[in-house]
Design a protein around this motif. Structure first.
Motif, PDB file in Angstrom:
ATOM      1  N   GLU A  88       0.826  -1.194  -0.099  1.00  7.31           N
ATOM      2  CA  GLU A  88      -0.056  -0.003  -0.150  1.00  7.31           C
ATOM      3  C   GLU A  88       0.953   1.103  -0.084  1.00  7.31           C
ATOM      4  OE1 GLU A  88      -1.970   3.400   1.782  1.00  7.31           O
ATOM      5  OE2 GLU A  88      -0.535   2.142   2.833  1.00  7.31           O
ATOM      6  N   PRO A  89       0.435   2.315  -0.862  1.00  7.61           N
ATOM      7  CA  PRO A  89       1.231   3.445  -1.005  1.00  7.61           C
ATOM      8  C   PRO A  89       2.110   4.170   0.131  1.00  7.61           C
ATOM      9  CG  PRO A  89      -0.597   3.489  -2.471  1.00  7.61           C
ATOM     10  CD  PRO A  89      -0.819   2.352  -1.504  1.00  7.61           C
ATOM     11  N   VAL A  90       1.312   4.293   1.245  1.00  4.04           N
ATOM     12  CA  VAL A  90       2.015   5.324   2.362  1.00  4.04           C
ATOM     13  C   VAL A  90       2.934   4.479   2.868  1.00  4.04           C
ATOM     14  CG1 VAL A  90       1.967   6.278   4.686  1.00  4.04           C
ATOM     15  CG2 VAL A  90       0.108   6.688   2.751  1.00  4.04           C
ATOM     16  N   GLN A  91       2.672   3.116   3.134  1.00  2.00           N
ATOM     17  CA  GLN A  91       3.854   2.139   3.944  1.00  2.00           C
ATOM     18  C   GLN A  91       4.967   1.828   2.603  1.00  2.00           C
ATOM     19  OE1 GLN A  91       2.040  -1.132   6.002  1.00  2.00           O
ATOM     20  NE2 GLN A  91      -0.003  -0.529   5.278  1.00  2.00           N
ATOM     21  N   GLN A  92       4.626   1.735   1.357  1.00  2.97           N
ATOM     22  CA  GLN A  92       5.749   1.609   0.416  1.00  2.97           C
ATOM     23  C   GLN A  92       6.534   2.854   0.661  1.00  2.97           C
ATOM     24  OE1 GLN A  92       5.723   2.064  -4.322  1.00  2.97           O
ATOM     25  NE2 GLN A  92       4.129   0.728  -3.456  1.00  2.97           N
ATOM     26  N   ALA A  93       5.821   4.156   0.655  1.00  6.51           N
ATOM     27  CA  ALA A  93       6.919   5.260   0.848  1.00  6.51           C
ATOM     28  C   ALA A  93       7.738   5.064   1.900  1.00  6.51           C
ATOM     29  CB  ALA A  93       6.046   6.511   0.750  1.00  6.51           C
ATOM     30  N   ALA A  94       7.139   4.708   3.000  1.00  8.34           N
ATOM     31  CA  ALA A  94       7.676   4.646   4.403  1.00  8.34           C
ATOM     32  C   ALA A  94       9.251   3.789   4.532  1.00  8.34           C
ATOM     33  CB  ALA A  94       6.862   4.101   5.530  1.00  8.34           C
ATOM     34  N   LEU A  95       8.932   2.590   3.620  1.00  5.88           N
ATOM     35  CA  LEU A  95      10.043   1.851   3.466  1.00  5.88           C
ATOM     36  C   LEU A  95      11.061   2.267   2.534  1.00  5.88           C
ATOM     37  CD1 LEU A  95       8.133  -1.697   3.056  1.00  5.88           C
ATOM     38  CD2 LEU A  95       9.827  -1.276   4.690  1.00  5.88           C
ATOM     39  N   LYS A  96      10.745   2.953   1.576  1.00  5.29           N
ATOM     40  CA  LYS A  96      11.730   3.405   0.258  1.00  5.29           C
ATOM     41  C   LYS A  96      12.401   4.572   1.099  1.00  5.29           C
ATOM     42  CE  LYS A  96       9.750   1.400  -3.809  1.00  5.29           C
ATOM     43  NZ  LYS A  96       9.012   1.467  -5.000  1.00  5.29           N
ATOM     44  N   ASN A  97      11.345   5.479   1.845  1.00  4.45           N
ATOM     45  CA  ASN A  97      12.303   6.695   2.154  1.00  4.45           C
ATOM     46  C   ASN A  97      12.874   6.684   3.405  1.00  4.45           C
ATOM     47  OD1 ASN A  97      10.167   7.496   0.257  1.00  4.45           O
ATOM     48  ND2 ASN A  97       9.694   9.600   1.667  1.00  4.45           N
ATOM     49  N   LYS A 125       2.919   8.887   9.301  1.00  2.00           N
ATOM     50  CA  LYS A 125       1.364   8.954   8.884  1.00  2.00           C
ATOM     51  C   LYS A 125       0.995   7.738   8.775  1.00  2.00           C
ATOM     52  CE  LYS A 125      -1.758  10.763   5.850  1.00  2.00           C
ATOM     53  NZ  LYS A 125      -2.728   9.948   6.504  1.00  2.00           N
ATOM     54  N   ALA A 126       1.616   6.332   8.633  1.00  2.00           N
ATOM     55  CA  ALA A 126       1.259   5.435   8.496  1.00  2.00           C
ATOM     56  C   ALA A 126       0.808   4.894  10.036  1.00  2.00           C
ATOM     57  CB  ALA A 126       2.403   4.302   7.872  1.00  2.00           C
ATOM     58  N   VAL A 127       2.003   5.284  10.949  1.00  2.00           N
ATOM     59  CA  VAL A 127       1.552   5.005  12.369  1.00  2.00           C
ATOM     60  C   VAL A 127       0.358   5.604  12.746  1.00  2.00           C
ATOM     61  CG1 VAL A 127       2.439   5.237  14.824  1.00  2.00           C
ATOM     62  CG2 VAL A 127       3.997   4.070  12.983  1.00  2.00           C
ATOM     63  N   GLN A 128       0.213   6.799  12.491  1.00  2.00           N
ATOM     64  CA  GLN A 128      -0.980   7.607  12.844  1.00  2.00           C
ATOM     65  C   GLN A 128      -2.349   6.934  12.477  1.00  2.00           C
ATOM     66  OE1 GLN A 128       0.280  11.436  11.556  1.00  2.00           O
ATOM     67  NE2 GLN A 128       1.157  12.157  13.795  1.00  2.00           N
ATOM     68  N   ASP A 129      -2.144   6.616  11.149  1.00  2.00           N
ATOM     69  CA  ASP A 129      -3.390   6.075  10.655  1.00  2.00           C
ATOM     70  C   ASP A 129      -3.558   4.357  10.902  1.00  2.00           C
ATOM     71  OD1 ASP A 129      -3.835   8.401   9.347  1.00  2.00           O
ATOM     72  OD2 ASP A 129      -3.110   7.645   7.164  1.00  2.00           O
ATOM     73  N   GLN A 130      -2.660   3.974  11.756  1.00  2.00           N
ATOM     74  CA  GLN A 130      -2.507   2.552  12.046  1.00  2.00           C
ATOM     75  C   GLN A 130      -2.762   1.786  10.916  1.00  2.00           C
ATOM     76  OE1 GLN A 130      -3.413   0.943  15.661  1.00  2.00           O
ATOM     77  NE2 GLN A 130      -2.466   3.050  16.176  1.00  2.00           N
ATOM     78  N   ASN A 131      -1.823   2.083  10.156  1.00  2.00           N
ATOM     79  CA  ASN A 131      -1.558   1.285   8.717  1.00  2.00           C
ATOM     80  C   ASN A 131      -0.456   0.843   8.519  1.00  2.00           C
ATOM     81  OD1 ASN A 131      -2.064   0.792   6.056  1.00  2.00           O
ATOM     82  ND2 ASN A 131      -1.818   2.863   5.360  1.00  2.00           N
ATOM     83  N   TYR A 132       0.269   0.107   9.226  1.00  2.00           N
ATOM     84  CA  TYR A 132       1.663  -0.120   9.592  1.00  2.00           C
ATOM     85  C   TYR A 132       2.036  -1.593   9.100  1.00  2.00           C
ATOM     86  CZ  TYR A 132       0.351  -1.046  14.217  1.00  2.00           C
ATOM     87  OH  TYR A 132      -0.262  -1.593  15.316  1.00  2.00           O
ATOM     88  N   LYS A 133       1.021  -2.616   9.195  1.00  2.00           N
ATOM     89  CA  LYS A 133       1.598  -4.220   9.319  1.00  2.00           C
ATOM     90  C   LYS A 133       2.439  -4.525   8.002  1.00  2.00           C
ATOM     91  CE  LYS A 133      -0.369  -4.810  13.093  1.00  2.00           C
ATOM     92  NZ  LYS A 133      -1.805  -4.618  13.287  1.00  2.00           N
TER      93      LYS A 133
END
Ligand SMILES: [Fe+2]
Ligand SMILES: [Fe+2]
Length: 370
Positions: free
Chosen positions: A140-149, A181-189
């Motif tokens: 998913e895009p935000v998590q993908q950006a979190a990893l890449k960044n 952002k991913a953490v705040q949205d509880q979207n991190y698994k």
């Protein structure tokens, strides 16, 4: 194609072959924090070994004793595919003009001499991790950006450290923004499971600490800039490990006194690097400087005790211990979160038990595997 076993004692082996001893010594030195490097003058000896064992990656010089690097790669590819063995080919410009094996074989990256240390590390890392990093494209895009960044941030910090330059805090926060952002949205698994297969252990650990510390912050109501301090502090807390030799960093057994001294110095290396940046929040320095302190004063490097350790230092210590226990290492599988929490519950001289309980409840509330 024959079945090739990877090194059982640790997949993080790097082999390098060249006619030039000095070049081999430079490769060994460049890789020392990331890989166990073995160097070879004799390409035939290496070919024999590769029939039995495949390392994580191979560095092949343009000129070898008795054959060209390009011919050597052609021989290797008859029994080891690009998926099985990534190769970094380091020719001079004249060799590459004569023949470029990256055009004929998959999994070969060309790095022309002369190159900088970090260019070699990036070339090896991008080859070794190409399949895991391409899997991130499906996340998913935000998590993908979190990893890449965060990976980009980590790699650029490796460059800055080796050049003796400071990191710009705004660059770190910009790269940490998707993770927060991913953490705040509880979207991190997916990003937590996606990072696990990466072979740069220091990056994996730091990314997990950044995420878990940030989650811990959410659980106790930390917001705004302070929340970013937790995230960035987590990513930066162990950057000094980049100068610790692989043998010490990844030793399976207990470290002897000398090795433990070397290991402990990672905190000083981290602080020396971070303190070059004037604009860094104090919280980042506390996370980096005090995550190995213990409540009873037996921790390092300062031996702080009790009230000398504020909430932030106590949180960082809890997350660092939890991450270390649940990380997958070359010498151990990951411990389950339940077992790790059980152990942490008995570490009364080390960890703040009230905060540990809050962390435990936070994990119980989250669904799925951390
Ligand atoms: Fe550490
Ligand atoms: Fe750590």
């Amino acid at each position: 194609m024959t079945e090739i076993q990877t090194e059982t004692s640790g997949k993080n082996y790097l082999y390098a072959v060249s006619y030039n001893e000095q070049h081999l010594a430079q490769i060994k030195q460049a890789a020392h924090s990331f890989y166990r490097a073995r160097t070879f003058n004799d390409p035939h000896e290496l070919l024999d070994l590769l029939h039995k064992k495949a390392p994580s990656a191979l560095v092949v010089d343009g000129r070898l004793g008795g054959m060209s690097g390009a011919d050597f790669i052609a021989k290797v590819r008859t029994f080891l595919s690009g998926d099985m063995l990534p190769i970094v080919y380091t020719p001079s410009s004249t060799h590459i003009e004569a023949h470029d094996p990256s055009k004929d074989y998959p999994g070969v990256k060309v790095l022309e001499k002369p190159y900088r240390r970090t260019e070699l590390l990036h070339a090896i890392s991008s080859q070794v991790n190409s399949s895991i990093e391409s899997e991130w494209n499906d996340i998913e895009p935000v998590q993908q950006a979190a990893l890449k960044n965060t990976l980009e941030s980590f790699n650029s910090i490796a460059d800055l450290m080796s050049e003796g330059n400071p990191v710009a805090y705004e660059d770190v926060t910009a790269n940490c923004a998707p993770l927060l952002k991913a953490v705040q949205d509880q979207n991190y698994k997916e990003m937590l499971s996606g990072v696990r297969g990466h072979d740069n252990y220091s990056y994996v650990h730091s990314m997990r600490v950044a995420t878990l510390l940030s989650l811990f912050g959410s659980a106790i109501g930390i917001k705004g800039e302070d929340h970013m301090t937790l995230t960035a502090g987590g990513l930066l807390h162990d950057v000094g490990k980049m100068v610790i030799p692989h043998e010490v960093l990844n030793k399976a057994g207990k470290l002897d006194d000398k090795e433990f001294g070397v290991m402990k110095s990672h905190v000083t290396h981290t602080l020396e690097f971070l303190e070059k940046t004037q604009t860094l929040p104090k919280g980042v320095i506390i996370i980096a400087g005090e995550h190995h302190e213990k409540l009873d004063g037996t921790g390092y490097p300062f031996g702080l005790a009790g009230k000398e350790l504020n909430q932030l230092a106590r949180m960082a210590t809890i997350i660092d211990v939890f991450s270390a226990l649940t990380d997958r290492r070359v010498y151990k599988p990951p411990m389950s979160p339940e077992k790790a929490l059980g152990i942490m519950g008995s570490m009364t001289g080390h960890l703040d038990q009230t905060l540990t309980l809050i962390f435990k409840e936070m994990l119980l509330d989250s669904v799925g595997d951390l």
